[in-house]
Design a protein around this motif. Structure first.
Motif, short mmCIF file in Angstrom:
data_model
loop_
_atom_site.label_atom_id
_atom_site.label_comp_id
_atom_site.label_asym_id
_atom_site.label_seq_id
_atom_site.Cartn_x
_atom_site.Cartn_y
_atom_site.Cartn_z
N ALA A 261 0.78 4.17 -2.81
CA ALA A 261 0.55 5.58 -2.46
C ALA A 261 1.66 6.46 -3.02
O ALA A 261 1.41 7.56 -3.54
CB ALA A 261 0.44 5.72 -0.95
N GLU A 262 2.89 5.98 -2.94
CA GLU A 262 4.03 6.74 -3.48
C GLU A 262 3.93 6.86 -4.99
O GLU A 262 4.23 7.91 -5.57
CB GLU A 262 5.34 6.05 -3.08
N LEU B 18 1.21 6.91 -6.78
CA LEU B 18 0.10 7.79 -7.18
C LEU B 18 0.27 9.23 -6.72
O LEU B 18 -0.55 10.08 -7.07
CB LEU B 18 -1.22 7.23 -6.62
N GLU B 19 1.28 9.50 -5.96
CA GLU B 19 1.47 10.86 -5.42
C GLU B 19 1.62 11.86 -6.57
O GLU B 19 2.44 11.68 -7.48
CB GLU B 19 2.71 10.89 -4.52
N GLY B 20 0.81 12.90 -6.50
CA GLY B 20 0.85 13.94 -7.53
C GLY B 20 0.13 13.58 -8.81
O GLY B 20 0.20 14.33 -9.80
N LYS B 21 -0.59 12.46 -8.82
CA LYS B 21 -1.32 12.04 -10.03
C LYS B 21 -2.81 11.98 -9.74
O LYS B 21 -3.22 11.52 -8.68
CB LYS B 21 -0.84 10.65 -10.50
N ASP B 22 -3.62 12.48 -10.67
CA ASP B 22 -5.08 12.42 -10.55
C ASP B 22 -5.54 11.12 -11.22
O ASP B 22 -5.97 11.10 -12.37
CB ASP B 22 -5.72 13.64 -11.21
N GLN C 153 3.89 1.57 -1.31
CA GLN C 153 4.47 1.75 -2.64
C GLN C 153 3.43 2.28 -3.62
O GLN C 153 3.75 3.09 -4.50
CB GLN C 153 5.03 0.41 -3.13
N GLU D 87 0.83 -1.21 0.00
CA GLU D 87 0.00 0.00 0.00
C GLU D 87 0.86 1.25 0.00
O GLU D 87 0.54 2.25 -0.64
CB GLU D 87 -0.92 -0.02 1.22
#
Length: 353
Positions: A162-163, A165-169, A160, A158
């Motif tokens: 989250a990292e 998807l960071e900054g991605k819509d 990895q 989880e």
């Protein structure tokens, strides 16, 4: 009496899919400069045969799949063989082809007695394709399970994910599916039944449709040795014909195409059916006519009193075409007419016909 029965069917389709090739099968009409949705003759034939096996409550004939192993031990696909046995109704009416490799066995081939056209628009101006964007959305479900695999196929944690998807819509519970084509409009489809071949299977040894083993098996089952214009043949026994004629008529009148996409379901109801022994008249029995007063406008036409053509109009037709003979029992009457024509044909001892 004519050797051929022609049937034209008019159907109404609404926001549906005939086949999912690139969203919806279509072809280009150069005169009206637009794409026309269609269902292939092979798909219609498959629908009719499916309906037939359902009506007679019998399992379709078996298919043999051949695979070849090469010198490296790799498995490859070889031929696919039909049973080539007309005691199965789907083979009798659908035809078959068996061409074994190596040339040691004769090719067996039977052309279907049913010539089946594609279901296509009655006129380019009376049908069309629209496109929509759809989504597969499960964002409202709190118990979704999301699996993300890394470059080597390993499952990410989880943290990895989250990292990543960071900054991605980006949603992992919603899929956006753009440009899904749907067919709408009035469609016609034609069938020609060759009565000479309907229940007769050629036994000419120079152009065999069956092997000797199958021929002997059919004789034991009561198939009748006869001749027709194509040469020596075996004719299905009367009790078999009496069982299959109503079933075939039912299948031709009530076949339907179902989509594998439930959101695009349409009844594809039948509006009218015409039956004749004249191909030219059947072509004019259900047609479209361009309007002289208005550019790029066509009107559908059902000829309800055309000499030499039996016309059957359903109640639904009056919602799309001006009619005067619509009938709640139109399809049953069409089936009765088709049964009568097939039953009145003399299938045995047609040496010169």
């Amino acid at each position: 009496m004519s050797n051929t029965i022609y049937i034209r069917t008019l159907k109404k389709a609404e926001h549906t899919v005939f086949g999912v090739e690139d969203g919806q099968k279509r072809y280009y009409d150069p005169q009206f400069n637009k794409y026309i949705p269609y269902s292939s003759g092979q798909q219609v034939k498959h629908s009719i045969i499916d309906k037939l096996t359902s009506v007679i409550s019998k399992i379709p004939s078996p298919t043999t799949f051949v695979f070849d192993v090469n010198k490296k031990g790799e498995l490859g696909e070889g031929e696919v063989f039909a049973s080539c046995d007309p005691s199965y109704a789907d083979q009798l009416f659908g035809g078959w082809m068996k061409a074994p490799q190596g040339g040691k066995e004769k090719t067996l081939k039977r052309r279907s007695p049913l010539s089946i056209s594609a279901m296509r628009g009655i006129h380019p101006l009376l049908c069309g394709i629209n496109s929509e964007n759809i989504s597969f959305d499960r964002t409202d479900m709190p118990n979704n399970e999301v699996i993300v695999r890394g470059p080597k196929g390993e499952e990410l944690t989880e943290g990895q994910i989250a990292e990543l998807l960071e900054g991605k819509d980006r949603s992992l519970s919603r899929k956006w599916i753009p440009s899904n084509r749907r067919a709408t409009g009035l469609f016609v489809q034609d069938i020609a039944i060759d009565l000479r071949k309907l229940f007769s299977v050629n036994t000419n040894p120079l152009e065999p449709e069956m092997n000797d083993e199958t021929i002997e098996k059919l004789k034991e089952k009561g198939w009748i040795e006869s001749k027709n214009v194509f040469g020596p043949c075996l004719v299905a026994p009367k009790n078999m014909r009496e069982e299959l004629i109503p079933a075939l008529a039912e299948s031709i009148i009530h076949w339907h195409i179902t989509s594998n996409q439930s959101r695009t379901f349409s009844l594809m109801e039948t509006l009218a059916i015409t039956i004749s022994d004249n191909a030219n008249k059947i072509a004019g029995s259900i047609r479209a006519k361009l309007q002289e007063e208005e550019e790029n406008k066509a009107l559908p036409v059902i000829e309800e009193d055309l000499d030499g053509v039996q016309t059957f109009v359903t109640l639904s037709a009056s919602g799309y075409i001006p009619t005067k003979s619509e009938n709640a029992n139109a399809l049953e009457q069409a089936k009765e007419e088709l049964v009568k024509r097939m039953e009145s044909f003399e299938y045995e001892d047609r040496i010169n016909i």
